[in-house]
Enzyme design. Structure first.
Site, PDB file in Angstrom:
ATOM      1  N   HIS A 191       7.229  -8.394  -8.140  1.00 42.62           N
ATOM      2  CA  HIS A 191       8.377  -9.069  -8.751  1.00 42.62           C
ATOM      3  C   HIS A 191       7.925  -9.796 -10.018  1.00 42.62           C
ATOM      4  O   HIS A 191       8.524  -9.640 -11.056  1.00 42.62           O
ATOM      5  CB  HIS A 191       9.031 -10.032  -7.752  1.00 42.62           C
ATOM      6  CG  HIS A 191      10.287 -10.667  -8.264  1.00 42.62           C
ATOM      7  ND1 HIS A 191      11.139 -11.391  -7.480  1.00 42.62           N
ATOM      8  CD2 HIS A 191      10.827 -10.688  -9.504  1.00 42.62           C
ATOM      9  CE1 HIS A 191      12.160 -11.810  -8.208  1.00 42.62           C
ATOM     10  NE2 HIS A 191      11.992 -11.412  -9.438  1.00 42.62           N
ATOM     11  N   GLU A 212      10.927 -10.711 -17.389  1.00 42.12           N
ATOM     12  CA  GLU A 212       9.715 -11.334 -16.847  1.00 42.12           C
ATOM     13  C   GLU A 212       8.805 -11.830 -17.974  1.00 42.12           C
ATOM     14  O   GLU A 212       8.219 -12.901 -17.894  1.00 42.12           O
ATOM     15  CB  GLU A 212       8.962 -10.355 -15.940  1.00 42.12           C
ATOM     16  CG  GLU A 212       9.697 -10.023 -14.644  1.00 42.12           C
ATOM     17  CD  GLU A 212       9.904 -11.222 -13.722  1.00 42.12           C
ATOM     18  OE1 GLU A 212       8.971 -12.018 -13.539  1.00 42.12           O
ATOM     19  OE2 GLU A 212      11.013 -11.369 -13.174  1.00 42.12           O
ATOM     20  N   HIS A 226       8.576 -15.747 -18.151  1.00 36.06           N
ATOM     21  CA  HIS A 226       7.331 -16.219 -17.548  1.00 36.06           C
ATOM     22  C   HIS A 226       6.095 -15.875 -18.374  1.00 36.06           C
ATOM     23  O   HIS A 226       5.170 -16.660 -18.484  1.00 36.06           O
ATOM     24  CB  HIS A 226       7.177 -15.620 -16.141  1.00 36.06           C
ATOM     25  CG  HIS A 226       8.372 -15.845 -15.269  1.00 36.06           C
ATOM     26  ND1 HIS A 226       8.723 -17.080 -14.802  1.00 36.06           N
ATOM     27  CD2 HIS A 226       9.313 -14.986 -14.790  1.00 36.06           C
ATOM     28  CE1 HIS A 226       9.823 -16.978 -14.054  1.00 36.06           C
ATOM     29  NE2 HIS A 226      10.208 -15.719 -14.043  1.00 36.06           N
TER      30      HIS A 226
END
Ligand SMILES: *[C@@H]1O[C@H](CO)[C@@H](O)[C@H](O)[C@H]1NC(C)=O
Ligand SMILES: *[C@@H]1O[C@H](CO)[C@@H](O)[C@H](O)[C@H]1NC(C)=O
Ligand SMILES: *[C@@H]1O[C@H](CO)[C@@H](O)[C@H](O)[C@H]1NC(C)=O
Length: 342
Positions: free
Chosen positions: A130, A183, A187
């Site tokens: 993930h 992502e 992040h």
């Protein structure tokens, strides 16, 4: 024998009190459920916008709002919900490496809306990535650390096949790269303060390496835990600690139509030196719960079996759908106490 009587009286009072607290905490549970319903509503609105626009632009500007829909449990409801980091504070302490069980992710995604379909990996016992999330202890995030960064899919050419296999978008409707773009921007741009992760290729390659190193199906399989089984969260925890030597965080989703908890994600934590570390102190919906023999960080029901499904359960869409995130509060604690005491 007088002592014994006193003991039983206290015990009786304790049980009586817990029953009342149970009622009270159920009310707490109901009210927090309402809050999470609001969240669902928000995401659903975005979703409809998305569907209306589907035929034309799959634009970068849409990307941020739509990208995380399949994973709304992570983003809108649990992990990084709420507070936005203050600008400039992009410090973080550790990296959370999250693997998901695609069957559960798919089930969740598909149940959210009748138009949702998903793509599952061909292989049977196959956890996927993930994300890799830099995290400050006791805080949410940081996230979106570089507002001017953009995502360039071409930079990932070299590892594209592996990314598609091991870091796939379970939501089959999305354009290639949406999930990774999200992502990276959310992040990756924060992880990039570390030289080893300071570009897309390094960041995603590291995720792939960790998947191989911490192969979740093996970690669980070595403890005899395979799909199509029901396990307590303590059994999962023991399997993980035996193999990793550190506390992970174990995540479930609860389907109250079926009254079943499904294993969804397992997060492990790494230091900036890329060494495993305990996930203690990581914020989010998971909380540390003591059990005889240790502590487990989880949002799963401590005393209920957790289903590790091998297949996506059949649709139950006709009925009123209602996803609920396991409420971790007094209620869980009491469940635990009752389980422990009885
Ligand atoms: C992307 O969005 C911008 C602004 O909303 C718009 O001007 C542009 O035409 C869109 N691009 C595509 C490819 O749809
Ligand atoms: C932010 O991203 C841009 C574009 O990739 C890059 O040029 C810049 O150096 C980044 N800034 C920081 C602080 O990393
Ligand atoms: C596990 O639990 C589910 C849901 O309660 C049930 O349908 C299933 O039969 C159980 N599986 C096993 C192997 O016990």
């Amino acid at each position: 024998m007088g002592q014994q009587r006193i003991f039983w009286v206290i015990f009786g009072l304790f049980l009586f009190t817990t029953q009342w607290l149970y009622v009270i905490s159920s009310n707490i549970a109901t009210s927090s459920e309402e809050t999470s319903d609001e969240n669902t509503l928000t995401t659903n609105t975005e979703l409809h916008n998305n569907n209306n626009n589907n035929n034309n632009n799959n634009n970068n500007s849409d990307l941020l709002s739509n990208e995380f829909l399949p994973f709304s449990n992570e983003i809108s409801n649990e992990y990084f919900s709420g507070e936005q980091e203050e600008d400039g504070d992009h410090e973080w302490d550790l990296l959370i490496f999250t693997q998901q069980w695609p069957v559960t992710t798919c089930y969740h995604w598909r149940e959210e809306d009748s138009t949702h379909a998903c793509l599952l990996p061909d292989k049977k016992e196959f956890w996927t990535i993930h994300g890799v999330w830099p995290t400050k202890l006791g805080h949410m995030g940081p996230s979106f650390c570089n507002k001017t960064a953009d995502f360039d899919l071409d930079q990932l050419d070299k590892i594209m096949t592996n990314l598609k296999t091991y870091w796939p978008t379970i939501d089959g409707e999305q354009k290639l790269g949406h999930f990774w773009a999200h992502e990276w921007l959310k992040h990756g741009t924060c992880a990039a303060s570390l030289a080893q992760l300071d570009n897309e290729l390094k960041y995603f390659t590291q995720g792939l390496e960790w998947r191989e190193k911490f192969l979740m199906s093996n970690i669980l399989g070595n403890a005899g835990i395979h799909p199509d089984s029901n396990n307590t969260v303590v059994a999962l925890q023991n399997a993980l600690v035996k193999s990793l030597g550190k506390n992970p965080s174990i995540h479930c989703i609860y389907d109250n139509k079926r009254d079943v908890s499904y294993l969804e994600e397992i997060r492990i934590c790494l230091t900036k030196q890329f060494e495993l570390t305990d996930c203690d102190g990581v914020p989010g919906d998971a909380v540390p719960i003591d059990y005889p023999g240790g502590t487990v960080i989880t949002n799963c029901h401590i005393s209920k079996p957790i289903h590790y499904p091998s297949n996506v359960p059949p649709l139950l869409r006709e009925q009123e759908k209602k996803w609920e995130f396991p409420v971790v509060n007094t209620y869980k604690l009491l469940q635990f106490l009752m389980w422990f005491t009885l």
